[in-house]
Design an enzyme around this catalytic site. Structure first.
Site, PDB file in Angstrom:
ATOM      1  N   GLN A 161     -11.593   5.789  -0.919  1.00 47.91           N
ATOM      2  CA  GLN A 161     -11.787   6.900  -2.232  1.00 47.91           C
ATOM      3  C   GLN A 161     -11.827   8.908  -1.897  1.00 47.91           C
ATOM      4  OE1 GLN A 161     -16.144   5.781  -2.028  1.00 47.91           O
ATOM      5  NE2 GLN A 161     -15.922   3.931  -2.470  1.00 47.91           N
ATOM      6  N   ARG A 189     -16.876  10.633  12.498  1.00 48.95           N
ATOM      7  CA  ARG A 189     -17.825   8.379  11.717  1.00 48.95           C
ATOM      8  C   ARG A 189     -17.851   7.910  12.895  1.00 48.95           C
ATOM      9  NH1 ARG A 189     -13.071   7.429   7.539  1.00 48.95           N
ATOM     10  NH2 ARG A 189     -13.484   8.498   6.412  1.00 48.95           N
ATOM     11  N   GLY A 249       0.673  -0.943   0.110  1.00 43.88           N
ATOM     12  CA  GLY A 249      -0.053   0.099   0.207  1.00 43.88           C
ATOM     13  C   GLY A 249       0.709   1.571  -0.375  1.00 43.88           C
ATOM     14  N   THR A 265      -4.854   0.784   0.011  1.00 45.78           N
ATOM     15  CA  THR A 265      -5.223   2.018  -0.029  1.00 45.78           C
ATOM     16  C   THR A 265      -5.930   2.525  -1.644  1.00 45.78           C
ATOM     17  OG1 THR A 265      -2.267   2.500   0.521  1.00 45.78           O
ATOM     18  CG2 THR A 265      -2.994   3.687  -1.533  1.00 45.78           C
ATOM     19  N   SER A 319      -5.989   9.038   7.040  1.00 46.42           N
ATOM     20  CA  SER A 319      -4.869   7.496   7.632  1.00 46.42           C
ATOM     21  C   SER A 319      -3.329   7.538   6.058  1.00 46.42           C
ATOM     22  CB  SER A 319      -5.887   5.951   7.300  1.00 46.42           C
ATOM     23  OG  SER A 319      -6.513   7.005   5.960  1.00 46.42           O
ATOM     24  N   GLY A 332      -9.380  10.983  -0.241  1.00 41.67           N
ATOM     25  CA  GLY A 332      -8.207  11.620   0.155  1.00 41.67           C
ATOM     26  C   GLY A 332      -6.903  11.694   0.835  1.00 41.67           C
TER      27      GLY A 332
END
Length: 645
Positions: free
Chosen positions: A126, A368, A93, A122, A469, A128
């Site tokens: 979606q 979240r 990744g 990775t 992340s 960014g």
């Protein structure tokens, strides 16, 4: 068993990690050893996340140049089953690839990945990369958003480092060929997502991870000093002990295509193997996310932290609500990016009643954990299987431009997102815990560094802020470079090392019918484990349900293990399916133990028995390897450790 301790162990944890001297191990390489190890859980008593010395940005710069080494002497000594490299990277990744591209200037590099090189978390990202690139934004604002989202459990020094260095890491990606969206003024288009107070998300439509992966893989392909080994499953780290310290000298792997065990001997190992999403039945993670890195590290005596904080993304596509159902069950849930809500998407229940305003003043832009719990509450109260995310009130052209991948996927199943709401449901998405790391990606195992989702750096605290992340992976991949080079220069790896660890035995020696039975039983065990985790260790927890999960997982693992033995499985055998199952069991148990140790509700960990956040418990959960205890083989090494010679 796990004990709740007071006090703090340093990153090296010399007084807490107990290893039998005079022995070397392929750390847990094979399954059924007479030696058992278990986890000791404690809540760290000091607020600072890592007991490691701070390193400034100026110190991070190269202190000396080793020079470009096309291949070291050791790396030339290859044979069919043993390969020597200066650096071994486990995972392909963003973290693994970015690190490899830097250290390849100083030595030979092997990248080991369990599937196709692009098949990583990775590639499925979606939204960014969050970075302070707008004059009206600030590092302090990004830090505050990160800390608030993390329920004040974040390590402030780590947060400052990442938010400060992030913009430069994004610029490096662009220089390497990554293409991001621009506005009409020619500047980078910065999106906004839940929990962010400013527009700071650099993106490539709704396929940012795919674009970053493409650019980095292209750069790796052009680097003659990097060798990429696809379909190589990492079995266990090769470790030994010297003067009270544990050292890592590479990894054993299984070449899934040739069914051969390949040993990689290295001076430095970077673990960038991703998360643990598949301990749950519905996850946005690709099938490769089975917690291999965390489980290997646990068996190798690495310190693990904050495993109770499993992030459930609030909005995965619900196949149940699609006009045309998929023909087969998805291996991983299709993610509906945070950016849809950031762009004005509204959440409704199936009666088209907006509900987020009843749960949080930030409504759809809440972090979240808040949104996922709110949706979960709606589903349970109303007896429904999904809620609706509506972006159809926005201009059609804008929706299609910003979310082409989502629009295309929904249209394949009879739903036009420019006219109809999207059925969504929470799904396991990200592990905020992992292998405990310092500010340069270092672990308590010498020669072992970590970056990306497998690591617990203290950035995310109790809940990850959207689009942090990829940012964390970029920053820590770069920060791990200099200490890795220093360790590589000082390390003395004799080619004879390869003979010191016992070799794994391949399961192909069993009859086809027996192997088929074992694989089928393993599939059943995997589904049962996932069901247990969702039912008892999901978005809302309780002490009784967690204890119930603990014994059900133990019983399931014992039953599966006994089946393997009855069918002729040997103590040193390895196979992809069984190794993955082993790692899933290990990670599930770590999550449950950590959850039982936290007697409060914070961030992603919400428990009915302790429903409030308590300041006195604002400390990371830390799992130390400790004395031999009665555990099943998920935590068992193949042999005792040898003294490093």
């Amino acid at each position: 068993m796990a004990a709740l301790m007071n006090g703090f162990g340093s990153l090296q944890c010399k007084a807490t990690v107990h290893v039998e001297k005079g022995h070397m191990q392929a750390s847990g390489m094979a399954f059924f050893s007479p030696v058992n190890r278990c986890a000791q859980v404690h809540i760290s008593s000091i607020p600072h996340f890592i007991g490691a010395k701070s390193v400034s940005a100026s110190q991070l710069r190269m202190r000396h140049k080793v020079g470009s080494i096309r291949a070291s002497a050791a790396s030339c000594l290859q044979d069919e089953t043993t390969k020597y490299f200066d650096f071994v990277v486990i995972g392909s990744g963003v973290a693994g690839l970015r690190y490899a591209l830097e250290v390849s200037k100083y030595g030979s590099v092997a990248i080991i990945t369990k599937a196709e090189p692009h098949e990583s978390n990775t590639n499925y990202a979606q939204g960014g990369v969050s970075a302070v690139l707008c004059p009206s934004d600030s590092v302090e604002s990004h830090m505050q958003d990160t800390i608030v989202a993390g329920a004040y459990l974040c390590d402030e020094e780590t947060v400052r480092v990442v938010c400060t260095e992030g913009p430069e890491r994004v610029k490096e990606l662009i220089a390497m060929g990554a293409s991001f969206d621009h506005g009409e003024d020619g500047r980078l288009h910065l999106a906004r997502e839940g929990g962010h107070s400013h527009n700071r998300i650099v993106h490539s439509a709704d396929m940012t991870g795919r674009e970053i992966e493409r650019a980095l893989l292209q750069a790796v392909d052009n680097d003659d000093n990097i060798s990429l080994f696809g379909h190589h499953f990492a079995i266990d780290l090769l470790t030994c002990q010297s003067n009270g310290e544990i050292y890592c000298y590479g990894v054993d792997s299984l070449d899934a295509e040739t069914q051969k065990a390949i040993r990689f001997i290295s001076k430095v190992t970077l673990l960038a193997s991703g998360g643990v999403g598949h301990i749950y039945p519905s996850t946005t993670n690709p099938p490769v996310a089975t917690g291999d890195g965390i489980a290997m590290s646990h068996r190798a005596q690495a310190v693990i932290s904050n495993m109770e904080f499993v992030q459930f993304h609030p909005t995965a596509l619900s196949d149940e609500g699609l006009p045309i159902k998929p023909a087969t069950r998805r291996e991983n849930a299709f993610l509906i990016t945070e950016a849809v809500r950031g762009d004005g998407g509204i959440l409704y229940n199936q009666s088209m009643e907006r509900f987020m305003t009843s749960y949080d003043d930030r409504a759809e832009l809440a972090p979240r954990d808040v949104v996922a719990r709110s949706i979960d509450d709606q589903l349970k109260k109303r007896g429904e299987k999904y809620v609706l995310l509506d972006i159809s009130h926005k201009p059609r052209e804008k929706v299609l431009a910003h979310f082409p991948n989502i629009a295309a996927e929904c249209l394949r199943h009879g739903l036009d997102i420019t006219q109809q709401p999207i059925p969504v449901v929470p799904a396991a998405h990200y592990m905020c815990g992992g292998v405990r790391a310092g500010l340069q990606g270092e672990t308590n195992v010498k020669g072992l560094y970590v970056a990306g989702e497998v690591a617990c750096t203290g950035l995310h605290g109790a809940n990850r802020l959207a689009s942090n992340s990829l940012l964390e992976a970029l920053v820590f991949a770069r920060r791990a470079v200099q200490p890795s080079i220093d360790h590589m220069v000082d390390a003395d790896v004799d080619p004879s090392f390869a003979k010191k660890w016992a070799r794994p035995v391949l399961s192909v020696s069993l009859r086809d019918s027996i192997l088929s039975d074992i694989i089928e039983k393993t599939k059943q065990a995997r589904m049962e484990l996932q069901s247990i985790m969702w039912e008892y260790v999901g978005i809302v927890r309780s002490t009784n349900r967690l204890k119930h999960a603990e014994w059900k997982i133990s019983d399931l693992e014992s039953e599966w293990e006994e089946f393997l033995f009855r069918r002729g499985w040997k103590p040193t055998m390895v196979g992809v399916e069984t190794c993955e199952m082993r790692n899933l069991f290990c990670c599930a148990k770590l999550v449950v133990k950590s959850a039982l140790a936290r007697h409060e509700s914070r961030g992603l960990h919400f428990t009915e028995d302790f429903p409030y956040l308590e300041e006195s418990k604002r400390k990371p959960t830390v799992i130390f390897p400790t004395h031999i205890q009665e555990l099943t083989w998920s935590s068992k090494p193949l042999q005792k450790q040898l003294q490093c010679k």
